[in-house]
Write a protein that holds these residues in place. Sequence first.
Motif, mmCIF file in Angstrom:
data_model
loop_
_atom_site.group_PDB
_atom_site.id
_atom_site.type_symbol
_atom_site.label_atom_id
_atom_site.label_comp_id
_atom_site.label_asym_id
_atom_site.label_seq_id
_atom_site.Cartn_x
_atom_site.Cartn_y
_atom_site.Cartn_z
ATOM 1 N N GLU A 86 0.744 24.716 -1.735
ATOM 2 C CA GLU A 86 0.416 24.132 -0.434
ATOM 3 C C GLU A 86 1.658 23.432 0.111
ATOM 4 O OE1 GLU A 86 -2.894 21.626 -1.111
ATOM 5 O OE2 GLU A 86 -4.307 23.286 -1.466
ATOM 6 N N VAL A 87 2.213 23.978 1.183
ATOM 7 C CA VAL A 87 3.460 23.467 1.741
ATOM 8 C C VAL A 87 3.160 22.275 2.647
ATOM 9 C CG1 VAL A 87 5.499 24.031 3.107
ATOM 10 C CG2 VAL A 87 4.468 25.779 1.639
ATOM 11 N N PRO A 88 3.733 21.103 2.367
ATOM 12 C CA PRO A 88 3.515 19.948 3.251
ATOM 13 C C PRO A 88 4.355 20.081 4.519
ATOM 14 C CG PRO A 88 5.003 19.364 1.471
ATOM 15 C CD PRO A 88 4.558 20.767 1.194
ATOM 16 N N PRO A 89 4.145 19.212 5.505
ATOM 17 C CA PRO A 89 5.000 19.240 6.705
ATOM 18 C C PRO A 89 6.470 19.111 6.315
ATOM 19 C CG PRO A 89 3.104 17.831 7.064
ATOM 20 C CD PRO A 89 3.065 18.213 5.619
ATOM 21 N N SER A 90 7.288 20.038 6.784
ATOM 22 C CA SER A 90 8.661 20.152 6.297
ATOM 23 C C SER A 90 9.650 19.588 7.303
ATOM 24 C CB SER A 90 8.993 21.617 6.013
ATOM 25 O OG SER A 90 8.867 22.396 7.190
ATOM 26 N N ASP A 91 10.838 19.253 6.780
ATOM 27 C CA ASP A 91 11.957 18.804 7.607
ATOM 28 C C ASP A 91 12.940 19.934 7.895
ATOM 29 O OD1 ASP A 91 11.249 15.915 7.516
ATOM 30 O OD2 ASP A 91 11.624 16.185 5.375
ATOM 31 N N VAL A 143 19.249 16.016 0.452
ATOM 32 C CA VAL A 143 18.374 15.412 -0.552
ATOM 33 C C VAL A 143 17.323 14.562 0.160
ATOM 34 C CG1 VAL A 143 20.144 15.386 -2.342
ATOM 35 C CG2 VAL A 143 19.929 13.439 -0.813
ATOM 36 N N GLY A 144 16.154 14.471 -0.482
ATOM 37 C CA GLY A 144 15.078 13.661 0.065
ATOM 38 C C GLY A 144 14.336 14.285 1.226
ATOM 39 N N LYS A 145 14.662 15.515 1.601
ATOM 40 C CA LYS A 145 14.005 16.197 2.710
ATOM 41 C C LYS A 145 13.178 17.370 2.176
ATOM 42 C CE LYS A 145 16.025 13.586 5.803
ATOM 43 N NZ LYS A 145 15.268 12.613 6.616
ATOM 44 N N ILE A 146 12.022 17.597 2.779
ATOM 45 C CA ILE A 146 11.163 18.697 2.364
ATOM 46 C C ILE A 146 11.688 19.994 2.980
ATOM 47 C CG2 ILE A 146 8.842 19.667 2.502
ATOM 48 C CD1 ILE A 146 7.749 16.847 2.464
ATOM 49 N N ALA A 185 10.012 38.141 -3.729
ATOM 50 C CA ALA A 185 10.454 38.596 -2.409
ATOM 51 C C ALA A 185 9.994 40.039 -2.247
ATOM 52 C CB ALA A 185 11.982 38.484 -2.286
ATOM 53 N N VAL A 186 8.892 40.222 -1.533
ATOM 54 C CA VAL A 186 8.246 41.524 -1.403
ATOM 55 C C VAL A 186 8.544 42.094 -0.018
ATOM 56 C CG1 VAL A 186 6.056 42.760 -1.542
ATOM 57 C CG2 VAL A 186 6.430 40.719 -2.946
ATOM 58 N N PRO A 187 9.039 43.318 0.063
ATOM 59 C CA PRO A 187 9.285 43.911 1.394
ATOM 60 C C PRO A 187 7.998 43.983 2.219
ATOM 61 C CG PRO A 187 10.370 45.199 -0.318
ATOM 62 C CD PRO A 187 9.494 44.212 -1.030
ATOM 63 N N GLY A 188 8.098 43.600 3.485
ATOM 64 C CA GLY A 188 6.949 43.618 4.372
ATOM 65 C C GLY A 188 6.002 42.461 4.212
ATOM 66 N N ARG A 189 6.343 41.506 3.354
ATOM 67 C CA ARG A 189 5.473 40.348 3.145
ATOM 68 C C ARG A 189 6.335 39.087 3.119
ATOM 69 N NH1 ARG A 189 1.002 39.563 -1.731
ATOM 70 N NH2 ARG A 189 0.385 37.438 -1.202
ATOM 71 N N LEU A 190 5.810 38.010 3.678
ATOM 72 C CA LEU A 190 6.536 36.745 3.741
ATOM 73 C C LEU A 190 5.823 35.734 2.858
ATOM 74 C CD1 LEU A 190 9.072 35.786 5.292
ATOM 75 C CD2 LEU A 190 7.542 34.745 6.964
ATOM 76 N N ASN A 191 6.418 35.444 1.698
ATOM 77 C CA ASN A 191 5.887 34.420 0.811
ATOM 78 C C ASN A 191 6.560 33.086 1.115
ATOM 79 O OD1 ASN A 191 4.181 36.216 -0.497
ATOM 80 N ND2 ASN A 191 5.739 36.780 -2.003
ATOM 81 N N GLU A 192 5.924 32.005 0.707
ATOM 82 C CA GLU A 192 6.469 30.697 1.010
ATOM 83 C C GLU A 192 6.312 29.747 -0.170
ATOM 84 O OE1 GLU A 192 4.434 28.871 4.244
ATOM 85 O OE2 GLU A 192 2.462 28.983 3.325
ATOM 86 N N SER A 193 7.228 28.795 -0.233
ATOM 87 C CA SER A 193 7.189 27.724 -1.219
ATOM 88 C C SER A 193 7.905 26.529 -0.609
ATOM 89 C CB SER A 193 7.838 28.162 -2.532
ATOM 90 O OG SER A 193 7.680 27.152 -3.523
ATOM 91 N N TRP A 194 8.112 25.480 -1.400
ATOM 92 C CA TRP A 194 8.773 24.290 -0.877
ATOM 93 C C TRP A 194 9.388 23.507 -2.021
ATOM 94 C CZ3 TRP A 194 7.448 19.083 -1.896
ATOM 95 C CH2 TRP A 194 6.305 18.919 -2.678
ATOM 96 N N PHE A 195 10.329 22.656 -1.681
ATOM 97 C CA PHE A 195 10.930 21.752 -2.667
ATOM 98 C C PHE A 195 11.560 20.578 -1.928
ATOM 99 C CE2 PHE A 195 14.023 25.093 -1.741
ATOM 100 C CZ PHE A 195 15.148 24.371 -1.382
#
Length: 341
Positions: A130-135, A190-193, A218-228
């Motif tokens: 679950e990706v939080p609001p990002s910077d 650093v410190g930014k989502i 990383a799948v062709p034709g598909r957009l996956n997402e993550s965060w750190f």
Amino acid sequence: MKINRIGIGLGLGSALFATMAVAQPAGEPRDLPLIGIPTPGGINYQPAVTEVAHDMHWLSGMVHGIMLAIVLFVIVLIGIVIVRFNKKRQPVPERWTHNTRIEIAWTLIPVVILILIGSFSLPILFKQLEVPPSDLTIKATGNQWYWSYNYPANDVNFDALILDQADLASYGYPPETHLLATDNAVVVPVGKIVHLLVTGADVIHSWAMPSFGVKIDAVPGRLNESWFRVEKEGVYFGQCSELCGRNHSFMPITVKAVSPEAYDAWLNWAIDEYGGTRPEATPAAAEAPAGGAAAAEPPATPAPAAEPPAAAPAAEPPAPPAPGAEPAAPPAPAPGAAPAN
């Protein structure tokens, strides 16, 4: 002789200047500590520098602790069986085959253990997905065999290719980063989502950064997402973790985490180097000429006060009939009206 010395001095000076020019920072941050890097003979995880990575390492320790307790318990049971139920100690074996209490125990205890592990692992899994609001948003595209990166907010695009061993020093990397460093690094504050979007251009790849706790296909034709959200400034290395062809092992990932001020300086350099836009500067630039033009023109006179609405003019009498035309018939009197004199 003096001329030769001058020539030699100029030649040495030119060579030294050329060496310094190669070693000069080209715009990317330098002199950062190497934190997320494999160590020879290492058996533990790389240092965790994100919230998700800390949780994953803690969960791994808990699960390994439970596994160790189960293994020791089974070893103790096997030892008891070997000592007590052997031919010498018990030449005539027991004839029973069932024990209700033991069967209930070996059914319920594993269920309780799985519930315990799941109660801790599922929240960490949801936190990872679950990706939080990002910077900041970065899009990574896997190619055979390199990575392409895009910063959508500024339309900055560049490729990251593996560095030859002879080029490591000129890019500021030590020899132990061979097969890990790239010519262009991903730079994040650093410190930014950071919202990470991952896709593939040809075959399936996998963007993996152990210190961040991120590994996503990383799948062709598909957009996956993550965060750190990186906690410490430094250089971190990862690799493609999905078999993607002949040069799969030569597809490293380099991320540099820097202070927000250093990131802004790098972004300005990257826009000039790779091309891009500065959308946050566009409104100010649009307002500056308008303000200057307004200052150059004399102030406009205030508009006069609105006049009260004029009264409607009286109705004009009907025009006289044209010559030769018959006079118009008088209007019919209204019912009940007195005849005109």
